[in-house]
Motif scaffolding. Sequence first.
Motif, PDB file in Angstrom:
ATOM      1  N   GLY A 167       2.350   5.894 -11.184  1.00  0.00           N
ATOM      2  CA  GLY A 167       1.128   6.397 -10.656  1.00  0.00           C
ATOM      3  C   GLY A 167      -0.010   5.990 -10.982  1.00  0.00           C
ATOM      4  O   GLY A 167      -0.138   4.928 -11.753  1.00  0.00           O
TER       5      GLY A 167
ATOM      6  N   LEU B 187       0.799  -1.254  -0.049  1.00  0.00           N
ATOM      7  CA  LEU B 187      -0.075   0.083   0.101  1.00  0.00           C
ATOM      8  C   LEU B 187       0.863   1.429   0.055  1.00  0.00           C
ATOM      9  O   LEU B 187       0.614   2.266  -0.712  1.00  0.00           O
ATOM     10  CB  LEU B 187      -0.799  -0.040   1.170  1.00  0.00           C
ATOM     11  CG  LEU B 187      -1.849  -0.854   1.074  1.00  0.00           C
ATOM     12  CD1 LEU B 187      -2.781  -0.948   2.450  1.00  0.00           C
ATOM     13  CD2 LEU B 187      -2.945  -0.748  -0.022  1.00  0.00           C
ATOM     14  N   ILE B 188       2.154   1.367   0.764  1.00  0.00           N
ATOM     15  CA  ILE B 188       2.954   2.238   0.898  1.00  0.00           C
ATOM     16  C   ILE B 188       3.450   2.619  -0.683  1.00  0.00           C
ATOM     17  O   ILE B 188       3.414   3.709  -1.214  1.00  0.00           O
ATOM     18  CB  ILE B 188       4.110   2.238   1.843  1.00  0.00           C
ATOM     19  CG1 ILE B 188       3.632   2.160   3.265  1.00  0.00           C
ATOM     20  CG2 ILE B 188       5.133   3.163   1.569  1.00  0.00           C
ATOM     21  CD1 ILE B 188       4.515   1.899   4.264  1.00  0.00           C
TER      22      ILE B 188
ATOM     23  N   ILE C  82       2.066   1.674  -3.773  1.00  0.00           N
ATOM     24  CA  ILE C  82       0.784   2.265  -4.410  1.00  0.00           C
ATOM     25  C   ILE C  82       0.745   3.648  -3.958  1.00  0.00           C
ATOM     26  O   ILE C  82       0.439   4.407  -4.781  1.00  0.00           O
ATOM     27  CB  ILE C  82      -0.471   1.204  -4.377  1.00  0.00           C
ATOM     28  CG1 ILE C  82      -0.058  -0.122  -4.883  1.00  0.00           C
ATOM     29  CG2 ILE C  82      -1.527   2.060  -5.148  1.00  0.00           C
ATOM     30  CD1 ILE C  82      -0.913  -0.999  -4.431  1.00  0.00           C
ATOM     31  N   GLY C  83       0.364   3.912  -2.745  1.00  0.00           N
ATOM     32  CA  GLY C  83      -0.123   5.338  -2.253  1.00  0.00           C
ATOM     33  C   GLY C  83       0.895   6.413  -2.469  1.00  0.00           C
ATOM     34  O   GLY C  83       0.537   7.284  -3.058  1.00  0.00           O
ATOM     35  N   SER C  84       2.312   6.087  -2.245  1.00  0.00           N
ATOM     36  CA  SER C  84       3.260   7.068  -2.369  1.00  0.00           C
ATOM     37  C   SER C  84       3.402   7.264  -3.933  1.00  0.00           C
ATOM     38  O   SER C  84       3.948   8.296  -4.314  1.00  0.00           O
ATOM     39  CB  SER C  84       4.633   6.519  -1.768  1.00  0.00           C
ATOM     40  OG  SER C  84       5.186   5.518  -2.475  1.00  0.00           O
ATOM     41  N   GLY C  85       3.017   6.534  -4.850  1.00  0.00           N
ATOM     42  CA  GLY C  85       3.022   6.816  -6.214  1.00  0.00           C
ATOM     43  C   GLY C  85       2.354   8.026  -6.763  1.00  0.00           C
ATOM     44  O   GLY C  85       2.607   8.995  -7.496  1.00  0.00           O
ATOM     45  N   GLY C  86       1.022   8.163  -6.048  1.00  0.00           N
ATOM     46  CA  GLY C  86       0.204   9.305  -6.385  1.00  0.00           C
ATOM     47  C   GLY C  86      -0.069   9.289  -7.756  1.00  0.00           C
ATOM     48  O   GLY C  86      -0.446   8.233  -8.413  1.00  0.00           O
ATOM     49  N   ILE C  87      -0.292  10.463  -8.408  1.00  0.00           N
ATOM     50  CA  ILE C  87      -0.985  10.404  -9.531  1.00  0.00           C
ATOM     51  C   ILE C  87      -0.193  10.289 -10.481  1.00  0.00           C
ATOM     52  O   ILE C  87      -0.411   9.200 -11.673  1.00  0.00           O
ATOM     53  CB  ILE C  87      -1.800  11.872 -10.012  1.00  0.00           C
ATOM     54  CG1 ILE C  87      -2.955  12.131  -8.979  1.00  0.00           C
ATOM     55  CG2 ILE C  87      -2.107  11.863 -11.153  1.00  0.00           C
ATOM     56  CD1 ILE C  87      -3.615  13.540  -9.137  1.00  0.00           C
TER      57      ILE C  87
ATOM     58  N   CYS D  90       2.409   0.653  -9.780  1.00  0.00           N
ATOM     59  CA  CYS D  90       1.799   2.105  -9.192  1.00  0.00           C
ATOM     60  C   CYS D  90       2.535   3.171  -8.684  1.00  0.00           C
ATOM     61  O   CYS D  90       2.542   4.341  -8.918  1.00  0.00           O
ATOM     62  CB  CYS D  90       0.909   1.623  -8.220  1.00  0.00           C
ATOM     63  SG  CYS D  90      -0.614   0.426  -8.563  1.00  0.00           S
ATOM     64  N   GLU D  91       3.824   2.549  -8.067  1.00  0.00           N
ATOM     65  CA  GLU D  91       4.685   3.460  -7.674  1.00  0.00           C
ATOM     66  C   GLU D  91       5.359   4.124  -8.629  1.00  0.00           C
ATOM     67  O   GLU D  91       5.683   5.568  -8.272  1.00  0.00           O
ATOM     68  CB  GLU D  91       5.608   2.811  -6.626  1.00  0.00           C
ATOM     69  CG  GLU D  91       6.587   3.609  -5.500  1.00  0.00           C
ATOM     70  CD  GLU D  91       7.583   2.836  -5.091  1.00  0.00           C
ATOM     71  OE1 GLU D  91       7.758   1.780  -5.366  1.00  0.00           O
ATOM     72  OE2 GLU D  91       8.389   3.696  -4.281  1.00  0.00           O
TER      73      GLU D  91
ATOM     74  N   PHE E 157       6.589   8.298  -9.171  1.00  0.00           N
ATOM     75  CA  PHE E 157       8.157   8.512  -8.851  1.00  0.00           C
ATOM     76  C   PHE E 157       8.879   8.597 -10.447  1.00  0.00           C
ATOM     77  O   PHE E 157       9.923   9.120 -10.227  1.00  0.00           O
ATOM     78  CB  PHE E 157       8.827   7.368  -7.984  1.00  0.00           C
ATOM     79  CG  PHE E 157       8.518   7.743  -6.667  1.00  0.00           C
ATOM     80  CD1 PHE E 157       9.450   8.303  -5.677  1.00  0.00           C
ATOM     81  CD2 PHE E 157       7.324   7.227  -5.985  1.00  0.00           C
ATOM     82  CE1 PHE E 157       9.062   8.783  -4.498  1.00  0.00           C
ATOM     83  CE2 PHE E 157       7.200   7.603  -4.576  1.00  0.00           C
ATOM     84  CZ  PHE E 157       8.065   8.051  -3.906  1.00  0.00           C
TER      85      PHE E 157
ATOM     86  N   ARG F  54      11.042   3.329  -4.701  1.00  0.00           N
ATOM     87  CA  ARG F  54      11.843   3.200  -3.620  1.00  0.00           C
ATOM     88  C   ARG F  54      11.567   1.882  -2.959  1.00  0.00           C
ATOM     89  O   ARG F  54      12.482   1.223  -2.274  1.00  0.00           O
ATOM     90  CB  ARG F  54      11.573   4.390  -2.566  1.00  0.00           C
ATOM     91  CG  ARG F  54      11.870   5.749  -3.366  1.00  0.00           C
ATOM     92  CD  ARG F  54      13.327   5.902  -3.589  1.00  0.00           C
ATOM     93  NE  ARG F  54      13.485   7.265  -3.713  1.00  0.00           N
ATOM     94  CZ  ARG F  54      13.741   7.645  -4.937  1.00  0.00           C
ATOM     95  NH1 ARG F  54      13.728   7.049  -6.132  1.00  0.00           N
ATOM     96  NH2 ARG F  54      14.353   8.897  -5.204  1.00  0.00           N
TER      97      ARG F  54
END
Lengths: 370, 563
Positions: free
Chosen positions: A272, A232-233, A235-240, A268-269, A243, A249
């Motif tokens: 996005g 989840l970190i 996926i979520g940290s990827g944002g729109i 996803c990371e 990276f 990371r």
Amino acid sequence: MNGRQKPDYILLICTFFLVLFGFLMVFSATTVESLQSGDPTYYLKKQLLYVVLGFFVLFIGYKIEYLNYRRYSAGLLGASALILLMVFVPGLGRSAGGAARWIDLGLFSFQPSEVVKIALILYLADALSRKGEKIRLFWSGLFPLLCVVGFFCALIMGQPDLGTVIVIFVNSIFMMFLAGARISHILALLPPAVLGVLTLSFLSPYRWRRIIAFIDPWKDPLGTGFHIIQSLIAIGSGGILGFGAGNSRQKFLYLPEQYTDFIFSIVCEELGFIGAVLLIGLFVLFIARAFRICRFAPDNFSRLIAGGLAGYIGLQAFVNMAVATGSLPTTGIPLPFISYGGTSLMITLFSVGIMLNISTYKRQADEKEH
Amino acid sequence: MDRHENRAKFLLLCFVALFSFLILRLFFIQVIRHSFYKGLSSDQRLRAVDLLPDRGDILDRNGNLLATSVEKWSVYVRPRAIKDKNTAVRRLVEADASNEDLIREKFASGSNFWLRRKADKSYADKIRKIDISGIDITPEKKRIYPKGRLASQLIGFAGIDNEGLSGIELALEKHLLGRPGRYVFEKDPTGREIFSGMSRQVMAPEDGMDVYLTIDEPIQYFAQKRLEDAVKKSEAVSGSIIVMDVGNGDILAVAGYPDFDPNSYSKYPSDHWKLSPVTNIYEPGSTFKVITACSGIEEGIIGPETVIPCPEELKVGGIKIKNSHALKMYRPFKDLKDVIAESLNTGTAYIGIKLGKEKFYSHIKKFGFGERTGINFPGEQPGLLRSPGNWHDSDVATISFGQTIAVTPIQLVCAVAAIGNNGIRMRPRLVKKIESADGSIIRSDPEQSLGQAVSAGTAKKANELMKGVAYMEHGTGRLAKIDRFSVAVKTGTAQKPTPGKGYVEKRYIASIVGYVPSSNPRVAVLVVVDEPKTSIWGASIAAPVFSEVAEFSLRRLNACPDL
């Protein structure tokens, strides 16, 4: 030959992009592991070999006339049952992560359950199309086939691999549904199936932990919940926008299985929400084309093959992404076309080959109209 | 066929619904909850490390280097991060056989460890050749003391992490340490920096300041050497020496013996680390008679020519007072000059009795006894001076010749220096200035008067008395004389009290305190030798040391001869 047309190029192009997407993501997701092993292109070279072999297999699948499977489907299924049993033979079977799912053939190892999936689809397509309208009866129509499916589920359960069992079972139900089984029969199957899965989960401590972790990963963020939270970190940290390609990371040892079952989290990371939606779009397009082939298939047998293959690729893709996003409990289902691994990629591309072959036949009903 | 086609469409719709759900789920995680997960990601990934500043140097008053830092290499091993553990152990043992047990034990337990801290470059090169990830070589600053034992107790030492642990290193830690900088980087779960990560220096480190001491390296060396010789020659237990600038309170040399080498401080017993002239108290014995005489003169009870009864034995408060040595020419009355020069206990006891508890106490206080001198050195003792209400009746007598009172050497030398400074007591100074890394002066201790210990007139009279100790026929300090410079001294031979046993025979402290030149005092010198065996007399053990050290100091300071 009568009634032939060009293969479904859209499906082929879609496949090509999915494989390319996967190849690049595997390259990114394996950099850390590769550097540790000393050869920065170790995984890349292997995956490139799988891709080349995979398209070769796709070509073979395309060239084999689908009607041939009719003759050999029962034999294929029998053979795959034998291969499945070989996992348990000492010296041949290889375990990883507490499950005996691989057969070691020296140069490479492969997962027999992947072979079973396709053999079972071919067998069911044959059997269901032969039954015709009899499929609407339970005891003489549906039940014997359910027994066959149940037998294979039990064999795979012995590995143990509940995720694959569920995918195979659900896909078999899809095929029965496609073949015209009564909705009431199918709905009646649901309660015992759910009960069975829950019982199996409850009996196995690690499966139960996975379910607990699924319900509340934050209860034990460094233990059972670790995998889900790290996913989840990612996926979520990827944002729109993510990276950026190659800039994950979480692949630095934070997220386990980052290039196999959890490669979607890295997608996803790095790419996005936009990249993830693009990938899902590719899958939806692929499945839509596969079902189109199913709908316009020349006969019931090929229709069921195409539907079964479409269902099995779609189901695996969904379950994999659902697990990565914490929408389903963790289970080891690879993401078709994308995850690192030879057997899955080759079986998937062989399936595409079969569908392409089917797409070259014109629908018999259309023939009559002309 | 239609029904079948509808069922295929229905399945496709199911899949579209499932994937739509996934997109919604992703929207929730990636867009709505983005900052939450981004925070988690940063929290577990970002790590800040301190960039250590260079510790300041310690120098003598002329800028001679006494303590500095040099670059060394430390080897840290993380067994869990090493894949081929057998090879790693084999090669590490090859490179560093002396640590074989440590290596094997740590690899067995899997915990990270320092193989070696602050090793030489050659060692680091050997380890570097192994080249296995998980064995890290990091540069570290090591504190070194190039002059070894010179002023070691004053300078003190810093520990393995360059933190001040004793002496000036501890006292001025705040200034020497500097301010650490900060470096933020992205790490993987094993703590290693991510190679594609972004890293930046958030704050630059600020180097520590340089501390200039008041000591003079040559005087310090000479004083230390002479003290060591005297302690060894007399087979004594220990000794202390102080050289102080009379005019401004600068400590030019201060040392105890036995001392230690701060480069390997852990090999010495911890009591060698202490700066005994500041941290030890002792009964001053006869050297204290100068203070008694000053008090008497200040109160107008006596003058240098006053005749004082000096019986062989005197009873005060129920105890018997005797002179410590048989008089060569016994006379029952002597003048004050003789009493001090010949160090007569009964004579000074008479002054003490005449003064009475309160007056005597107030004068002793004015000389700074019973409280810390303000030298600002860790562990300084205030000495033992009871308030007059708690004095025994005999104390007026015993304190007059330096018993039942305990002082630190630094207190005594400051008190005697005040006599040479027209009665003005100066705060002893150890630090000349503190300079920041860019050269600007952060702090320079001004010279500070602690008040008039006695009037200038009394000081002048006391000066005559102390000259007499060195120059009169029966003076106890004749060995303290120097060519071409007049000296003013007072010797002491104190019996050592032993807890629970009172004064024990054969255990003495031989000492001398004074200043030179007496006409225009420049330096005050104190020498204390604890439990000498070859002779007990301050006159014979300590006086020659005084003479040599005082003369050396005068020549070093280019003082004008007055004889």
